[in-house]
Design a protein around this motif. Structure first.
Motif, PDB file in Angstrom:
ATOM      1  N   SER A 573     -12.771   6.745 -12.782  1.00 31.82           N
ATOM      2  CA  SER A 573     -12.358   6.682 -11.792  1.00 31.82           C
ATOM      3  C   SER A 573     -12.710   6.782 -10.838  1.00 31.82           C
ATOM      4  N   LEU A 574     -12.245   5.474  -9.024  1.00 30.66           N
ATOM      5  CA  LEU A 574     -12.096   5.835  -8.040  1.00 30.66           C
ATOM      6  C   LEU A 574     -10.939   5.942  -6.928  1.00 30.66           C
ATOM      7  N   ALA A 575     -10.525   6.433  -6.600  1.00 32.33           N
ATOM      8  CA  ALA A 575      -9.294   6.620  -5.402  1.00 32.33           C
ATOM      9  C   ALA A 575      -9.353   7.012  -4.303  1.00 32.33           C
ATOM     10  N   PRO A 576      -9.284   6.335  -3.691  1.00 28.85           N
ATOM     11  CA  PRO A 576     -10.141   6.577  -2.344  1.00 28.85           C
ATOM     12  C   PRO A 576      -8.262   7.182  -1.730  1.00 28.85           C
ATOM     13  N   GLY A 577      -9.189   7.089  -0.462  1.00 31.76           N
ATOM     14  CA  GLY A 577      -7.828   8.147   0.131  1.00 31.76           C
ATOM     15  C   GLY A 577      -7.136   7.422   1.245  1.00 31.76           C
ATOM     16  N   SER A 578      -7.528   6.540   1.973  1.00 34.25           N
ATOM     17  CA  SER A 578      -7.010   5.278   2.815  1.00 34.25           C
ATOM     18  C   SER A 578      -8.443   3.769   2.250  1.00 34.25           C
ATOM     19  N   GLY A 579      -7.486   3.224   3.100  1.00 31.19           N
ATOM     20  CA  GLY A 579      -8.551   1.736   2.549  1.00 31.19           C
ATOM     21  C   GLY A 579      -9.519   1.865   3.664  1.00 31.19           C
ATOM     22  N   VAL A 580      -9.508   2.583   4.798  1.00 34.69           N
ATOM     23  CA  VAL A 580     -11.160   2.857   5.473  1.00 34.69           C
ATOM     24  C   VAL A 580     -12.121   3.314   4.654  1.00 34.69           C
ATOM     25  N   VAL A 581     -11.764   4.217   3.472  1.00 40.36           N
ATOM     26  CA  VAL A 581     -13.127   3.894   2.688  1.00 40.36           C
ATOM     27  C   VAL A 581     -13.132   3.225   2.054  1.00 40.36           C
ATOM     28  N   THR A 582     -12.847   2.150   1.296  1.00 43.39           N
ATOM     29  CA  THR A 582     -13.367   1.038   0.929  1.00 43.39           C
ATOM     30  C   THR A 582     -14.089   0.124   1.236  1.00 43.39           C
ATOM     31  N   LYS A 583     -14.382   0.656   2.984  1.00 45.06           N
ATOM     32  CA  LYS A 583     -14.278  -0.351   3.950  1.00 45.06           C
ATOM     33  C   LYS A 583     -16.025   0.147   4.273  1.00 45.06           C
ATOM     34  N   TYR A 584     -16.785   1.424   4.477  1.00 47.14           N
ATOM     35  CA  TYR A 584     -17.537   2.093   4.613  1.00 47.14           C
ATOM     36  C   TYR A 584     -18.327   1.758   3.658  1.00 47.14           C
ATOM     37  N   LEU A 585     -17.721   1.863   2.654  1.00 53.95           N
ATOM     38  CA  LEU A 585     -18.415   1.875   1.107  1.00 53.95           C
ATOM     39  C   LEU A 585     -18.761  -0.348   1.092  1.00 53.95           C
TER      40      LEU A 585
END
Length: 999
Positions: A573-585
């Motif tokens: 599982s991948l549970a980032p701390g904010s939507g920013v992480v998804t943006k840079y991934l």
């Protein structure tokens, strides 16, 4: 009643999003719009999230309530005297009102801070203007306490004597001097926020019953509540996992979320950030943290207390912050100054630079082990040295976040150029950053490593050359049990051999190599001891750090290119701390490789680290339970306490995100990465760890090109817009909550039942039975688990009797608004070890008079029905782990009157005091075993019945019914805590003082 739409009331102060607690006795002028340093990138919150208008100053109960240390004498003999018992406090309040217009004690050092282009940023209380050479030697963390005391010095809540204590820190801190501290704001997450709002709602009812205005119960400081702990990993390894998990989250938690949304409209000065926005501490770091406030033309440092241990992550940004118990946070919200012992400060010098391939997680596990060995409980740790310039802000936040694991109040990183660069990266304007730098430089709170450093004085000193840090992980049951990667295989086999304990599973030699074969969705599968069944990139510790997140994605990419795949029965599982992480991934193009290895996005929030790992596949669960397999979880979280991550993973390891991926690929922790292959690639060749591990330069290049300021701006401009499911929740309009007796989530707590204006005073503890007899390191998760509700537990029985299906049990963490569930869940951790049971593991105890083995709840209920008090015996570090107010509320509801231990974790000890439970420590070198205590005795605690005869830290004699006698140290650490104890807890104290002020 107010609707969910904010209404304009010209008699109320406008809300300042970044404002300090307006503790004053007159209306302040409306601050100019520019006083919000972040208004340039914040959209106005929608109506249902807007902070309600601040109450008019004239209607507030009194500034910050009354400081307990100063009412102690008047309340010490208050029992039975009715309202007259608080008359001296009221008289003091009236005298304070009469002089509230007098000049500030330090108005002579109020200094203008000019802008380079003309005009001024504002005014500030200048520490250099005091012309006191002692201040130049103070640690930066102590300077923040000093500035707060000077700014709030009114001769009443904060005196000039308090200021002098802080200035003379070098001499006063060893004497455990008590000071008041007024943080600028309070931070909550939903697991702790729900019970906090429940308590506030119940306090309104209690105040009404005492004939006072219930609406006076409102936060007097800005409160931010981020809903981040409710999402569970029900669906994993699927492209629709995020949406599916959020839908299930709302289905389970609709009532709690509706209650929190009611709180955001019923209580003034409270902002609720909806689910799906991110982990509270990362949101705090990237968005809520101000570093410097500029309100009404007055500038001052940001500071925060939060109801989660890992509030300390913000210290990486140079913002003083730490975790407190929920009940302490509630008092702070209501204006009560925090009483704290002026802490010692450990100076931790960093030199050198991390080697290639070494991560921030490796560093923090090394630092944690060093500080645990040094002993930093109750202290500040302040990092300094030339190595600081080589640490990114995210690396600093990773270290600061682990303060609870190494036991410090906070791990503080003073603001320097690295901090300023991070503020720009995360979307703060150049103007705001310039204001922050100018203020901190002017007030001697900025560190410029390009200039000669004046030597500061610390209580003790540590040093670490970053070049010496090695790759490592931590486990299998505690975060400070560090194991270097090269020693992992031998350490694992030692754990299999060792007797059951923090580093042992006692698996017989002949069973250590057994292989369990089973069928997984039609495919052949196998498990053995050490097999990884959960691999989770989760928690605030690492998901705020782009280098380790992108590093993990690069590991996934290299593995894909070589033909390696994570076995399908490993729950990834991948549970980032904010939507920013998804943006840079996505920007980097690396998210697709995470997906190919099963690390799909499952939600934005605290998942596996808090125990919300969801169920394992039934075939995996069966293989583990039927064959007694010591299965493993590897997670990038903070906490790996036994029984927390998942009931079936007895071995739990903390690791960096790249190592989480590596261990998922290997499928086992029983591997030597230097010598053994991780697997076989598509070309038939063996693939080793070194083949998939990215270099520091590779990671830095991706970070540089993929992590951009616009990502932070766009994410946080939309954060308070919510989502359709949140926005559709109905909100009751009443200012008093309408309790539903049939609810299994929200229940009116019994704390204030039959409460009168007369404090109950000290309670005698005579011939008490021992409810539980513990060894060392009993954590708050042992005392009040946050994870799944076991099917055979008293809490499960309670829910089943009320028609709740097992599939809808949810977790203890999500049901913290219901005292009936939580009392039954107290000491319900399935891995708890109670000496009464002779080595048997589980949430049972012995009812001493009859010898019956009962659940802890049933035994406690039986003692209460028989009219007996109970106590708890414990070893060292009692109450370590997460700050969890239910770990004190639960025992209080079970009838526990005292806890006798070798030592306490800081927050838990204060929580016990806050709930009226007596904390006692054995004398140095003594414990229950050395004194010959079995727990079958009856205990009498010879504490004076007149609170005026009790002193913080005094010796107390305890006798037993078999003629044993021993002396313990009373761990009421301040005069304020004695006042709380006299009133039966901190919240009754607050209510009585508020009622007294109104009447």
């Amino acid at each position: 009643p107010r609707s969910s739409l904010a209404r304009t009331n010209p008699t109320r102060l406008p809300v300042n999003r970044t404002g300090p607690p307006r503790i004053c006795m007159k209306l302040l002028p409306t601050p100019p719009a520019s006083s919000d340093p972040y208004s340039h990138h914040r959209l106005p919150p929608p109506p249902q999230l807007r902070r309600a208008s601040f109450p008019p100053a004239a209607s507030r109960p009194f500034a910050g309530l009354l400081r307990a240390a100063r009412v102690r004498c008047s309340s010490s003999s208050a029992a039975g005297r009715g309202r007259g018992s608080v008359a001296p406090a009221v008289a003091r309040f009236q005298r304070r009102m009469a002089v509230s217009g007098t000049e500030h004690a330090y108005s002579n050092i109020l200094t203008s801070l000019p802008k380079p282009e003309g005009g001024e940023y504002g005014k500030f209380y200048s520490l250099p203007a005091l012309n006191d050479p002692r201040i130049d030697k103070l640690p930066y963390s102590i300077r923040i306490l000093l500035e707060s005391a000077i700014r709030n010095c009114d001769g009443f809540q904060v005196t000039k004597n308090d200021v002098e204590k802080i200035i003379d820190w070098e001499n006063t801190s060893p004497k455990l001097a008590e000071i008041p501290f007024k943080p600028a704001r309070v931070l909550l997450q939903d697991f702790t926020g729900v019970p906090a709002v429940v308590d506030l709602a119940a306090m309104r009812d209690a105040l009404a019953k005492l004939g006072s205005d219930a609406n006076k119960i409102n936060p007097l400081v800005p409160v931010d509540l981020v809903i981040d702990h409710s999402v569970q990993v029900d669906v994993a390894r699927s492209s629709n996992a995020l949406q599916s998990n959020m839908e299930l989250e709302f289905t389970r938690n609709r009532e709690r979320f509706g209650f929190l949304k009611w709180g955001s409209t019923a209580f003034q000065n409270m902002l609720v950030v909806p689910p799906g926005s991110g982990i509270v501490h990362q949101v705090n770091l990237e968005y809520l943290g101000r570093v410097v406030f500029n309100t009404d033309g007055i500038m001052y440092p940001d500071s925060v207390v939060g109801t989660d241990s890992h509030t300390t992550m913000i210290d990486g940004l140079g913002v003083a912050g730490w975790g407190v118990g929920g009940i302490e946070a509630e008092a702070t919200m209501l204006g009560q100054p925090m009483s704290m012992v002026l802490p010692g400060v450990v100076g931790f010098k960093l030199t050198g630079k991390l080697r290639n391939g070494v991560t921030a997680t490796d560093l923090v596990l090394t630092v944690t082990q060093m500080l645990r060995k040094h002993g930093v409980v109750g202290k500040f740790v302040e990092f300094h040295g030339e190595g600081m310039g080589k640490l990114s802000l995210a690396d600093r936040a990773t270290i600061a976040n682990m303060s609870p694991e190494y036991g410090a109040t906070m791990g503080f990183f003073p603001v320097d150029h690295v901090t300023l660069d991070y503020l720009r990266l995360t979307g703060r304007s150049d103007e705001t950053v310039s204001m922050i730098e100018a203020y901190l430089r002017a007030n001697n709170m900025f560190v410029d490593y390009n200039e000669p450093q004046l030597e500061r004085v610390y209580s003790s000193y540590l040093a670490l050359d970053l070049d010496e840090v090695e790759p490592c992980i931590s486990g299998p049951k505690r975060p400070h049990d560090r194991v270097t990667l090269k020693d992992m295989k031998s350490d694992w086999h030692a754990c299999l051999d060792n007797k059951v304990g923090f580093k042992g599973f006692a698996v017989p030699k002949e069973q250590q190599d057994k292989v369990v074969k089973f069928d997984f969705n039609g495919q052949p599968a196998e498990l053995k001891h050490g097999s990884v069944v959960i691999a989770a990139i989760t928690s605030c510790t690492n998901t705020s750090n782009p280098s380790v997140m992108l590093g993990a994605a690069l590991v996934a990419k290299k593995a894909c290119e070589l033909g390696l795949e994570v076995k399908p029965w490993v729950k990834t599982s991948l549970a980032p701390g904010s939507g920013v992480v998804t943006k840079y991934l996505l920007k980097s193009g690396l998210q697709e490789y995470f997906n190919k290895q099963g690390f799909h996005l499952v939600g934005y929030g605290c998942t596996t680290c808090i125990g919300n790992s969801g169920e394992l596949h039934e075939s995996v669960s069966a293989a583990i339970t039927e064959n007694d397999v010591v299965a493993a979880a590897v997670l990038s979280g903070n906490r790996n306490f036994e029984g927390r991550v998942h009931p079936l993973t007895r071995a739990n390891y903390l690791a960096s995100p790249p190592l989480v991926v590596a261990y998922a690929l290997a499928g086992t922790v029983d591997i030597d990465f230097e010598k053994e292959p991780i697997g076989v690639g598509k070309d038939g060749k063996e693939v080793f760890f070194r083949d998939i591990w990215p270099t520091t330069e590779e990671i830095a290049e991706v970070v540089q090109s993929s992590v951009l300021p616009d990502m932070f701006k766009s994410t946080y401009e939309a954060i308070t817009k919510g989502n359709p499911m949140w926005n559709e929740l109905p909100v009751p309009e009443a200012s008093l909550y309408s309790w539903d007796s049939n609810s299994t989530y929200i229940h009116e707590p019994p704390y204030f039942k039959d409460m009168t204006m007369s404090p109950p005073g000290p309670h005698a503890v005579k011939n008490a039975y021992c409810l539980l007899n513990f060894g060392d390191s009993i954590t708050t998760d042992h005392i009040s688990p946050a994870g799944s509700i076991h099917r055979d537990s008293p809490a499960a029985k309670y829910l089943l009797e009320r028609g709740v299906d097992r599939k809808d049990f949810n977790s203890y963490g999500s049901r913290r608004g219901n005292d009936e569930v939580m009392a039954r869940g107290t000491f319900a951790n399935i891995r708890i070890v109670n000496k009464f049971l002779g080595g048997e593991v589980g949430p049972k105890t012995i009812h001493v008079p009859t010898g019956e083995k009962l659940s802890v709840f049933d035994a406690a209920t039986k003692y209460k029905s028989e009219g007996h008090d109970t106590i708890i015996l414990a070893g060292a570090e009692y109450g370590s782990g997460s700050s969890r107010d239910w770990a004190a509320k639960g025992p209080m509801l079970l009838g526990v009157k005292a806890v006798i231990s070798k030592s306490f974790e800081r927050i838990h000890r204060s929580n016990l005091v806050g709930m009226g439970i007596i904390p006692l420590c054995f004398k140095a070198g003594e414990d229950a075993d050395s004194l010959g205590l079995t727990g079958h005795e009856r205990y009498t605690i010879n504490l004076p019945t007149d609170v005026s005869e009790i002193r913080p830290g005094q010796d107390v004699t305890i006798t037993t019914d078999n003629d044993k006698s021993f002396t313990c140290i009373l761990r009421f650490d301040t005069e304020v805590e004695l006042a709380y104890y006299n009133h039966g807890g901190i919240l009754p104290y607050v209510i009585r003082n508020m009622a007294a002020a109104q009447n």
